[in-house]
Design a protein around this motif. Structure first.
Motif, short mmCIF file in Angstrom:
data_model
loop_
_atom_site.label_atom_id
_atom_site.label_comp_id
_atom_site.label_asym_id
_atom_site.label_seq_id
_atom_site.Cartn_x
_atom_site.Cartn_y
_atom_site.Cartn_z
N ASP A 124 8.13 0.21 -13.22
CA ASP A 124 8.36 0.81 -11.90
C ASP A 124 7.22 1.77 -11.59
O ASP A 124 6.57 2.33 -12.50
N TYR A 125 6.99 1.97 -10.30
CA TYR A 125 5.94 2.89 -9.88
C TYR A 125 6.49 3.75 -8.74
O TYR A 125 6.64 3.28 -7.61
N HIS A 126 6.84 5.00 -9.06
CA HIS A 126 7.56 5.84 -8.12
C HIS A 126 6.67 6.79 -7.33
O HIS A 126 7.17 7.77 -6.76
N ARG A 131 -5.35 3.26 -9.37
CA ARG A 131 -5.66 2.92 -10.76
C ARG A 131 -4.39 2.93 -11.62
O ARG A 131 -4.15 2.03 -12.43
N THR A 132 -3.56 3.96 -11.42
CA THR A 132 -2.31 4.04 -12.20
C THR A 132 -1.30 3.00 -11.71
O THR A 132 -0.43 2.56 -12.48
N GLN A 133 -1.40 2.60 -10.43
CA GLN A 133 -0.54 1.52 -9.94
C GLN A 133 -0.91 0.21 -10.64
O GLN A 133 -0.04 -0.60 -10.96
N HIS A 173 -12.91 0.19 3.25
CA HIS A 173 -12.08 -0.80 2.55
C HIS A 173 -11.16 -0.13 1.51
O HIS A 173 -11.04 -0.61 0.38
N LEU A 174 -10.49 0.93 1.93
CA LEU A 174 -9.61 1.63 0.99
C LEU A 174 -8.31 0.85 0.79
O LEU A 174 -7.66 0.47 1.76
N PRO A 175 -7.91 0.64 -0.45
CA PRO A 175 -6.64 -0.04 -0.72
C PRO A 175 -5.47 0.93 -0.57
O PRO A 175 -5.66 2.12 -0.31
N ASP A 176 -4.25 0.40 -0.76
CA ASP A 176 -3.09 1.29 -0.76
C ASP A 176 -3.18 2.26 -1.93
O ASP A 176 -3.96 2.06 -2.88
N TYR A 177 -2.44 3.33 -1.85
CA TYR A 177 -2.40 4.40 -2.86
C TYR A 177 -3.71 5.20 -2.95
O TYR A 177 -3.95 5.87 -3.95
#
Length: 241
Positions: A97-99, A86-88, A150-154
């Protein structure tokens, strides 16, 4: 207040459920509302909940975690996810940027948020006169579970929760001695005999599913070489570098 304290201090885990019992929409909604009202870091709410009703999906989850047949036999199965997707999305929207993954801290925060929501769901379930069992076993075949759901990345599955009407009553399980767990002002060492005493306490309690002493169980777990499966999954999901 007394009722709430009694509920918390008499918690017990149920693994056998009345398969004919159907959770009402109101009961499920109350559990979900309670979970979503849990505290979270900076109000980030870094978790998601999958409500698994589909019998075929639940059968597949049991196949992946055969020691937990209640996943299918309970009224509903919830999967609690640490969710930094969600934060991505926010970062993408604002071209920032997303660290996440550069440090373990975001994963720890999201896992804590997820665990708090899970505990609220457990307490709400008990308040409704129902039973539950937390299922960490969904992480054993984590890649297959992630694909099935069906889990996405992150996103990382922390634990499941089987909920239903208990078919068998359970006793309240003894906990470790307070002096081995509760510290005042600073962490204080304690005599190892407290842990040995707990082995004796649990042996007297005589839970049939426990075939080893408490100490032996965790010796076996933490003396074994890690498989690296979870680490690899976290890296694949972008949650750890």
């Amino acid at each position: 207040m007394t009722d709430t304290l009694n509920l918390l201090q008499n918690h017990r885990t149920y693994r056998q459920f009345d398969e004919s019992y159907e959770l009402s929409p109101e009961e499920l909604q109350n559990i979900l509302n309670s979970a979503r009202q849990a505290p979270s870091w900076m109000n980030g709410q870094l978790y998601s909940i999958i409500v698994v009703k589909d019998p075929s999906i639940r059968e597949k989850l049991v196949a992946l975690s055969p020691r937990n047949p209640h996943i299918r036999k309970s009224s509903v199965f919830l999967v609690f996810l640490a969710d930094l997707k969600r934060t991505q999305k926010v970062a993408v929207q604002h071209q920032a940027d997303y660290h996440v993954g550069d440090s373990v801290d975001p994963l720890l925060v999201a896992t804590a948020d997820c665990a708090l929501a899970l505990e609220n769901a457990v307490v709400a379930t008990s308040a409704l006169g129902l039973g539950s069992v937390v299922v960490g076993g969904i992480r054993n075949e984590i890649d297959a579970v992630a694909e099935l759901l069906h889990l996405p990345d992150y996103v990382f599955p922390v634990a499941g929760l089987s909920i239903g009407k208990p078919a068998v009553d359970m006793e309240v399980k003894p906990r470790l001695p307070e002096k081995a767990v509760v510290h005042f002002d600073t962490y204080q060492d304690y005599d190892y005999s407290l842990i040995e005493d707990y082995d004796i306490t649990m042996k007297k309690f005589g839970e049939k599913r426990e075939t080893k002493d408490w100490t032996q169980k965790f010796l076996d777990v933490y003396s074994a070489e890690p498989t690296g499966k979870i680490d690899a999954f976290l890296k694949k999901q972008g949650l750890l570098k």
